[in-house]
Design an enzyme around this catalytic site. Structure first.
Site, short mmCIF file in Angstrom:
data_model
loop_
_atom_site.label_atom_id
_atom_site.label_comp_id
_atom_site.label_asym_id
_atom_site.label_seq_id
_atom_site.Cartn_x
_atom_site.Cartn_y
_atom_site.Cartn_z
N ALA A 76 3.17 4.46 1.26
CA ALA A 76 2.04 4.96 2.04
C ALA A 76 2.39 5.08 3.52
CB ALA A 76 0.83 4.04 1.87
N GLY A 121 4.34 2.70 -2.64
CA GLY A 121 3.85 3.90 -3.30
C GLY A 121 4.96 4.84 -3.72
N GLU A 124 5.99 3.56 -6.97
CA GLU A 124 4.91 3.83 -7.92
C GLU A 124 4.93 5.28 -8.40
OE1 GLU A 124 1.27 0.86 -6.97
OE2 GLU A 124 1.91 2.08 -5.27
N GLU A 144 3.89 -4.54 -1.23
CA GLU A 144 2.55 -4.42 -0.65
C GLU A 144 1.95 -5.74 -0.20
OE1 GLU A 144 2.90 -0.61 -3.10
OE2 GLU A 144 3.61 -2.68 -3.22
#
Length: 270
Positions: A76, A121, A124, A144
């Site tokens: 992110a 992310g 992910e 995270e």
């Protein structure tokens, strides 16, 4: 490899097709100035690109790649997130989720080509793919909790499905980064290739997959995904439903005919 067509979604995502691989789509993360950090605009573009790919019956395999030479995706965009009010973060959440579920719900096989950093992310997005090809420069992880959040792009659900609950817990709780060789040993990635060859290897794998029946590929992926987590009896029912969806298709008829006639199938895709 010659690009035959290119479609841009916003400023940061490109879908390409290549000469001789008309049934393979390359979905390129293209925000090199930020090492592909996923901003709101980039997340929106990923979701839009996936919607277009999912509706394209001519795509038999998708390869998720990066235009940055030292990173797949660093996760992110925390600089953008730092500027958000709580209300803005709430409003942004559906857009972020749509990017990760967009990749996860693509109906055809999807391969991630990972090099350099694939963190948070970014990892992910790779986990949302069916197969992860990584080169020896790859560094993966879900860090995270080190910044006060949790993996929110599917990581807490997809990682344990790959490596088991205890290993996933250790990786998430420690927020540690895992280099390529150990990532392969732990099952965090599926294929390890020489540095700089992840994209080439992933596209080659995509081409091998795309030689097969598009109807069969989508049904097989559906059975694999829907059967995860079910008991065996329920899983076999999922498989039977997927089998019935292809058993009377044009692809099944063509595949059997081509086998008996000792020729390459010309898949009708229906």
């Amino acid at each position: 490899m010659t690009v035959t067509s290119e479609q841009r979604f916003g400023d940061f995502v490109v879908v390409r097709r290549h000469e001789g691989q008309e049934h393979v789509a390359e979905l390129v993360l293209d925000r090199p100035a930020a090492m592909n950090a996923v901003s709101t605009a980039m997340a929106r573009s990923i979701g839009e690109a996936c919607a277009a790919l999912g509706a394209d019956q001519g795509v038999r395999a998708t390869v998720l790649t990066s235009s940055h030479d030292r990173a797949f995706c660093v996760g992110a965009d925390l600089k953008e997130r730092n500027s958000f009010t709580d209300a803005e973060l709430v409003r942004q959440r559906p857009t972020a989720r749509a990017a990760y579920t967009g990749v996860l719900e693509l109906p055809m096989p999807v391969i991630a080509a990972v090099h350099g950093f694939a963190l948070g992310g970014g990892f992910e997005l790779a986990l949302a793919c069916d197969v992860i090809v990584a080169d020896r420069t790859a560094v993966v992880g879900l860090p995270e909790v080190s910044v006060g959040v949790i993996p929110g792009g599917g990581g807490t659900q997809l990682l344990p499905r790959r490596v088991g609950a205890a290993r996933a817990a250790e990786l998430v709780f420690t927020a540690r980064r895992v280099e390529a060789a150990q990532a392969r040993e732990l099952g965090l990635v599926d294929e390890l290739v020489d540095a700089g060859t992840d994209r080439e290897a992933a596209l080659a794998l995509g081409a091998r997959i795309a030689a097969n029946s598009p109807v069969g590929l989508r049904a097989a992926k559906r059975a694999l995904r829907l059967g995860q987590g079910l008991d065996l009896r329920a899983g076999l029912e999922v498989e039977d439903a997927a089998w019935r969806s292809v058993a009377f298709s044009g692809d099944r008829a063509e595949g059997v005919a081509a086998f008996n006639e000792k020729r390459k199938p010309a898949w009708p895709g229906e």
